[in-house]
Design an enzyme around this catalytic site. Structure first.
Site, PDB file in Angstrom:
ATOM      1  N   GLU A  64       0.840  -1.191   0.000  1.00 38.29           N
ATOM      2  CA  GLU A  64       0.000   0.000   0.000  1.00 38.29           C
ATOM      3  C   GLU A  64       0.876   1.242   0.000  1.00 38.29           C
ATOM      4  O   GLU A  64       1.955   1.256   0.593  1.00 38.29           O
ATOM      5  CB  GLU A  64      -0.930   0.039   1.211  1.00 38.29           C
ATOM      6  CG  GLU A  64      -0.200   0.203   2.528  1.00 38.29           C
ATOM      7  CD  GLU A  64      -1.088   0.622   3.688  1.00 38.29           C
ATOM      8  OE1 GLU A  64      -1.355   1.839   3.825  1.00 38.29           O
ATOM      9  OE2 GLU A  64      -1.481  -0.254   4.465  1.00 38.29           O
ATOM     10  N   LYS A  85      -7.211  -4.064  10.240  1.00 45.71           N
ATOM     11  CA  LYS A  85      -5.833  -3.650  10.487  1.00 45.71           C
ATOM     12  C   LYS A  85      -5.739  -3.237  11.948  1.00 45.71           C
ATOM     13  O   LYS A  85      -6.235  -2.183  12.330  1.00 45.71           O
ATOM     14  CB  LYS A  85      -5.452  -2.477   9.568  1.00 45.71           C
ATOM     15  CG  LYS A  85      -4.022  -2.016   9.736  1.00 45.71           C
ATOM     16  CD  LYS A  85      -3.703  -0.828   8.850  1.00 45.71           C
ATOM     17  CE  LYS A  85      -3.964   0.471   9.575  1.00 45.71           C
ATOM     18  NZ  LYS A  85      -3.435   1.651   8.833  1.00 45.71           N
TER      19      LYS A  85
END
Length: 225
Positions: free
Chosen positions: A48, A136
């Site tokens: 990411e 997350k």
């Protein structure tokens, strides 16, 4: 999205297999793209690029165009509906949030995998209710693997990805506690996303990939996962 690997189910399966997600955050989009590609070339499949990086959207475009086969680039620090649209338009294949943001439900609505930031039991539960593909756990360093175990006791079905303060010495502890993967920022990239030397990044990337592979072989042999 026609690639089954970029559906929520497909991406989740891939992350479980890889056990690693890389996080690039820096001061220069061009450098961030180079750092992301370096990690991919050394075996990382999921990277990411944080939107707080100047030029992040262009970096996502560059990585998407040059990524090795089987590698996927996403947008990080995706907070708003507009952020989701911008990352998707740039070619981002998954979204990552630091908190319970509007981007979670919007990503789910568009069928885009989203790793949603959460810390507490209530936040983790709410993230999944909003359509998160995985949670997350951030910042994981606050409680370490012991805290992850406590979270997983009531929520054994939630896929957790600890992020924040996870290095080579900590990763296996999270995997052993049931994390499907770990997210790696500074311990992997250092200043690589800001134009720093990529040789150490490549060396650390190989070390993490080797560690994940060794853990996979060990658990397969033990028949525990």
């Amino acid at each position: 999205m026609t690639d089954s690997s970029t559906t929520p189910e497909g991406l989740l399966a891939g992350i479980k297999e890889a056990r690693l997600v890389a996080i690039v955050r820096g001061t220069d989009g061009g450098a961030a793209a180079k750092a992301a590609l370096a990690a991919m070339e050394e075996g990382f499949r999921f990277v990411e690029i944080a939107l707080t990086t100047p030029g992040a959207l262009q970096a996502i475009r560059e990585v998407r165009a040059a990524a090795p086969a089987g590698c996927y680039v996403g947008g990080g620090t995706v907070l708003t509906v507009q952020d989701v649209d911008k990352v998707a338009e740039a070619g981002g294949q998954f979204m990552v949030t630091p908190a319970l943001a509007a981007s979670i439900a919007e990503s789910a609505r568009q069928g885009i995998p989203v790793l949603a930031g959460a810390l507490t039991p209530s936040e983790a539960y709410e993230a999944m209710n909003r359509g998160a593909t995985a949670v997350k756990l951030f910042p994981a360093s606050i409680g370490g693997p012991g805290y992850l175990k406590a979270l997983r006791d009531p929520f054994p079905e939630i896929p957790f990805i600890p992020v924040g303060g996870v290095g080579l010495n900590e990763a296996a502890g999270y995997w052993e506690t049931g994390a499907i993967a770990v997210g790696l920022g500074g311990p992997l990239f250092g200043n690589g996303g800001s134009g720093g030397d990529l040789a150490p990044v490549r060396e650390r990337a190989r070390a993490f990939v080797d560690l994940a592979a060794a853990f996979g072989r060990r658990t397969a042999a033990a028949g525990t996962r």
